[in-house]
Design a protein around this motif. Structure first.
Motif, mmCIF file in Angstrom:
data_model
loop_
_atom_site.group_PDB
_atom_site.id
_atom_site.type_symbol
_atom_site.label_atom_id
_atom_site.label_comp_id
_atom_site.label_asym_id
_atom_site.label_seq_id
_atom_site.Cartn_x
_atom_site.Cartn_y
_atom_site.Cartn_z
ATOM 1 N N THR A 152 0.904 -1.613 0.026
ATOM 2 C CA THR A 152 -0.370 0.364 -0.120
ATOM 3 C C THR A 152 0.781 0.809 -0.171
ATOM 4 O O THR A 152 2.118 0.695 0.823
ATOM 5 N N ILE A 153 0.642 2.331 -0.517
ATOM 6 C CA ILE A 153 0.884 3.859 0.131
ATOM 7 C C ILE A 153 1.386 3.906 0.971
ATOM 8 O O ILE A 153 2.807 4.692 1.518
ATOM 9 N N SER A 154 0.295 3.813 1.937
ATOM 10 C CA SER A 154 1.085 3.770 3.256
ATOM 11 C C SER A 154 2.449 3.198 3.796
ATOM 12 O O SER A 154 3.124 3.734 4.507
ATOM 13 N N GLU A 155 2.346 1.893 3.078
ATOM 14 C CA GLU A 155 3.858 0.935 3.286
ATOM 15 C C GLU A 155 4.451 1.345 2.916
ATOM 16 O O GLU A 155 5.713 1.735 3.911
ATOM 17 N N PHE A 156 4.703 2.210 1.925
ATOM 18 C CA PHE A 156 6.404 1.672 0.878
ATOM 19 C C PHE A 156 6.099 3.235 0.884
ATOM 20 O O PHE A 156 7.373 3.971 0.835
ATOM 21 N N LEU A 157 5.692 4.136 1.869
ATOM 22 C CA LEU A 157 6.050 5.922 1.635
ATOM 23 C C LEU A 157 6.539 5.500 3.392
ATOM 24 O O LEU A 157 6.939 7.129 3.984
#
Length: 277
Positions: A152-157
């Motif tokens: 998810t975006i929250s993971e990779f950012l």
């Protein structure tokens, strides 16, 4: 009231609507929408079925209902936006009156009917060409690569994400892109004194790219690719595609592959059923 149990906190919420001097047909419309929402959650949402606590609802739970409106009932754009408005006012009332501790519809916005159709999966089958397309920003291509692998975006950012990424598992097209990406990001990592993968181009304190900052790279590339690059929609389509392509895998196998807890897996299973139906 004969309709006292149509949905949670109905009596106090409808007293509030009356104090706002809304017409009775309008209040009846609120009642119909909210009763329908909670009836849907009671039948199709495992998290809500467990204890029927409004305080546990998240934005994705409401999104599940909204997706059903479009894909099963094929509601018009105007109807969709009106229903979302009613639901939003309801949750805003609960939040501002300390009946819930978070506001699950805060990030939900009215969208066009086309945006709400089943998320496209065509990008998953175009990944080799997308990764090799040097007209696309590096951050766009890495976002799509990571999303295709169910991050998810929250993971990779999140700072430190690079530690859980294993490029040795990449296929040949992905490895070729990864080598190019290293040439792009290594000088920036040295300048920003960070090993993370999404970094700002300029020095201004925190070097990490935000979701809003990433959007500035994704938005122009939408025109080149011809479809929306909203990370949450891309992620949803990737997960749904995997579920639909692997109907016989066990919950444990799916949870391991998609890195989903049981509640989240059930949520996406329900979405997959909605889209399949």
């Amino acid at each position: 009231m004969s309709h006292a149990n149509a949905y949670p906190y109905q009596e106090v919420f409808e007293r509030y609507l009356n104090r706002q001097e809304l017409a009775q047909p309008t209040i009846a419309e609120y009642r119909s929408v909210l009763a329908d929402l909670f009836n849907f959650l009671s039948n199709f949402n495992a998290g809500y079925q467990a204890d029927h606590r409004v305080a546990t609802l998240l934005d994705r739970d409401v999104e599940q209902y909204l997706a059903m409106l479009v894909n099963q009932r094929q509601v018009t754009n105007g109807t969709y936006n009106k229903m979302l408005s009613h639901i939003n006012i309801y949750f805003k009332y609960l939040f501002t009156h300390d009946l819930i501790t978070h506001y699950p519809t805060l990030t939900l916005k009215g969208k066009s009917h086309d945006d709400l159709k089943t998320p496209t999966t065509k990008w998953l089958h175009l990944m080799p060409a997308i990764l090799a397309n040097q007209q696309l920003a590096f951050y766009t291509r890495l976002t799509m690569l990571l999303t295709s692998r169910y991050y998810t975006i929250s993971e990779f950012l999140t700072p430190g994400f690079y530690r859980q990424l294993h490029p040795r598992d990449f296929n040949q097209d992905e490895r070729t892109f990864w080598q190019d990406y290293q040439q792009f990001i290594t000088p920036l990592q040295a300048r920003q004194h960070s090993q993370d993968l999404f970094l700002k181009q300029r020095l201004d304190g925190d070097p990490h790219l935000t979701a809003a900052g990433l959007h500035k790279y994704l938005k122009p590339d939408e025109k080149l690719l011809g479809f929306a690059l909203t990370p949450t929609r891309l992620y949803q389509s990737a997960v749904l595609d995997y579920l639909l392509q692997h109907p016989k895998l066990s919950d444990q196998q799916l949870s391991e592959k998609l890195r989903l807890d049981p509640q989240s897996l059930n949520y996406y299973r329900q979405l997959a059923m909605t889209y399949r139906g």
